[in-house]
Design a protein around this motif. Structure first.
Motif, PDB file in Angstrom:
ATOM      1  N   TYR A  54       0.849  -1.190   0.000  1.00 15.62           N
ATOM      2  CA  TYR A  54       0.000   0.000   0.000  1.00 15.62           C
ATOM      3  C   TYR A  54       0.882   1.236   0.000  1.00 15.62           C
ATOM      4  CZ  TYR A  54       0.965   0.934   4.944  1.00 15.62           C
ATOM      5  OH  TYR A  54       1.588   1.232   6.130  1.00 15.62           O
ATOM      6  N   HIS A 112       0.233   5.793   0.205  1.00 16.20           N
ATOM      7  CA  HIS A 112      -0.807   6.788   0.461  1.00 16.20           C
ATOM      8  C   HIS A 112      -0.365   8.152  -0.036  1.00 16.20           C
ATOM      9  CE1 HIS A 112       1.203   8.768   3.905  1.00 16.20           C
ATOM     10  NE2 HIS A 112       1.644   7.552   4.224  1.00 16.20           N
ATOM     11  N   GLU A 160      -5.341   9.507   1.054  1.00 16.80           N
ATOM     12  CA  GLU A 160      -5.930   8.488   0.200  1.00 16.80           C
ATOM     13  C   GLU A 160      -4.952   7.321   0.115  1.00 16.80           C
ATOM     14  OE1 GLU A 160      -8.416   8.279  -3.946  1.00 16.80           O
ATOM     15  OE2 GLU A 160      -6.527   9.388  -4.001  1.00 16.80           O
ATOM     16  N   ILE A 187      -6.586  -0.356  -5.491  1.00 16.44           N
ATOM     17  CA  ILE A 187      -7.875  -0.128  -4.848  1.00 16.44           C
ATOM     18  C   ILE A 187      -7.718   1.106  -3.978  1.00 16.44           C
ATOM     19  CG2 ILE A 187      -9.625  -1.105  -3.324  1.00 16.44           C
ATOM     20  CD1 ILE A 187      -8.486  -3.882  -4.109  1.00 16.44           C
ATOM     21  N   ALA A 241      -8.979   4.211  -1.434  1.00 21.41           N
ATOM     22  CA  ALA A 241      -9.932   4.529  -0.373  1.00 21.41           C
ATOM     23  C   ALA A 241      -9.389   5.677   0.460  1.00 21.41           C
ATOM     24  CB  ALA A 241     -10.200   3.321   0.510  1.00 21.41           C
ATOM     25  N   CYS A 242     -10.275   6.557   0.876  1.00 28.72           N
ATOM     26  CA  CYS A 242      -9.878   7.688   1.710  1.00 28.72           C
ATOM     27  C   CYS A 242      -9.905   7.289   3.179  1.00 28.72           C
ATOM     28  CB  CYS A 242     -10.828   8.860   1.495  1.00 28.72           C
ATOM     29  SG  CYS A 242     -10.707   9.600  -0.140  1.00 28.72           S
ATOM     30  N   GLY A 252      -8.000   4.211   5.887  1.00 26.04           N
ATOM     31  CA  GLY A 252      -8.074   4.035   4.442  1.00 26.04           C
ATOM     32  C   GLY A 252      -7.756   2.613   4.019  1.00 26.04           C
ATOM     33  N   LYS A 280     -10.732   0.348   4.706  1.00 23.19           N
ATOM     34  CA  LYS A 280     -11.788   0.567   3.709  1.00 23.19           C
ATOM     35  C   LYS A 280     -11.420  -0.074   2.379  1.00 23.19           C
ATOM     36  CE  LYS A 280     -13.416   4.885   5.800  1.00 23.19           C
ATOM     37  NZ  LYS A 280     -13.388   6.362   5.709  1.00 23.19           N
ATOM     38  N   ALA A 281     -10.146   0.049   1.981  1.00 22.31           N
ATOM     39  CA  ALA A 281      -9.710  -0.580   0.731  1.00 22.31           C
ATOM     40  C   ALA A 281      -9.823  -2.091   0.816  1.00 22.31           C
ATOM     41  CB  ALA A 281      -8.278  -0.158   0.403  1.00 22.31           C
ATOM     42  N   SER A 293     -11.863  -3.731   2.617  1.00 22.05           N
ATOM     43  CA  SER A 293     -13.277  -4.118   2.630  1.00 22.05           C
ATOM     44  C   SER A 293     -13.819  -4.311   1.220  1.00 22.05           C
ATOM     45  CB  SER A 293     -14.106  -3.063   3.364  1.00 22.05           C
ATOM     46  OG  SER A 293     -14.284  -1.893   2.585  1.00 22.05           O
ATOM     47  N   MET A 294     -13.215  -3.659   0.236  1.00 21.94           N
ATOM     48  CA  MET A 294     -13.653  -3.826  -1.153  1.00 21.94           C
ATOM     49  C   MET A 294     -13.269  -5.189  -1.708  1.00 21.94           C
ATOM     50  SD  MET A 294     -12.872  -0.010  -2.633  1.00 21.94           S
ATOM     51  CE  MET A 294     -13.210   1.423  -1.607  1.00 21.94           C
TER      52      MET A 294
END
Length: 224
Positions: free
Chosen positions: A54, A56, A74, A117, A119-120, A143, A146-147, A149-150
């Motif tokens: 990841y 950001h 993000e 993917i 996510a904020c 973030g 949330k990413a 979770s997709m």
């Protein structure tokens, strides 16, 4: 490409200790502790930086009309998969400071990373000795969660089907399926020391009733 085994492993329920009550938004929600999300990604894809990664964007401090500050960023999450002739992936995504936007690192990989993917994430500085540092860390993990979770991680929580403090269930007979199998692994087998590879081998057989029975036997053997 994600296999069905990986999809089911990503979607497996978390044990009760992974959930916590979150009242930071003025009402009660259930959140997943970031360490459990990272552990799930490590188990399914491999260690961070090897099987998943990841990055950001730069942190921003935003202010609401009432003067409340929030640190936001993000997050871009990618997982690695073997590139084939008929299924090539992407390069690593990076933040381009000159363009102030996301870009792919050309030549930085073998096109064996997933689409990013995005996510904020955000967090208001609280109290303590390092409020801004803590808010930045929380914004990133927010973030990242949330990413993830997709990809199905924690989907029961985000659907409102699992809440902190109600891990006893509703008394109904549990359906024996992939969800039941991975629930058994994450809530009992993992703590007993049953390796993930052993669980994946059982899951690959496709007979979930037999897989649960064999997994219970492994739990008994590991704890006896």
């Amino acid at each position: 490409m994600l296999t069905q085994d990986r999809i089911q492993a990503l979607k497996a329920p978390f044990p009760p200790e992974a959930l916590s009550s979150d009242t930071s938004r003025g009402f009660e929600l259930t959140s997943i502790k970031a360490a459990f999300v990272i552990e799930r990604l490590n188990e399914v894809f491999g260690l961070c930086g090897v099987g998943w990664r990841y990055v950001h964007s730069p942190f921003e401090e935003l202010h609401t009309d009432n003067g409340r500050a929030e640190i936001v960023t993000e997050v871009a999450l990618q997982y690695r998969f073997p590139a084939k002739n008929d299924c090539a992936g992407c390069d690593q995504v990076v933040w381009d400071a000159q363009a102030s936007n996301w870009a792919f690192r050309n030549g930085g990989s073998n096109h064996d990373w997933s689409e990013p993917i995005f996510a904020c994430g955000g967090k208001s500085p609280g109290k303590g000795g390092a409020p801004c540092t803590d808010a930045r860390k929380s914004a990133v993990t927010d973030g990242l969660t949330k990413a993830a979770s997709m990809l199905g991680v924690g989907h029961q929580v985000f659907k409102g089907l699992a809440r902190s403090g109600n891990g006893r269930g509703n008394g109904k007979k549990q359906k024996v399926d992939a969800n039941a199998f991975w629930t058994l692994y994450n809530t009992r087998a993992k703590q007993a020391g049953v390796p993930m590879d052993a669980a994946k081998a059982l899951a690959s057989k496709g007979n979930w009733t037999a897989a649960c029975t064999e997994l219970r036997a492994l739990i008994t053997g590991a704890t006896s």
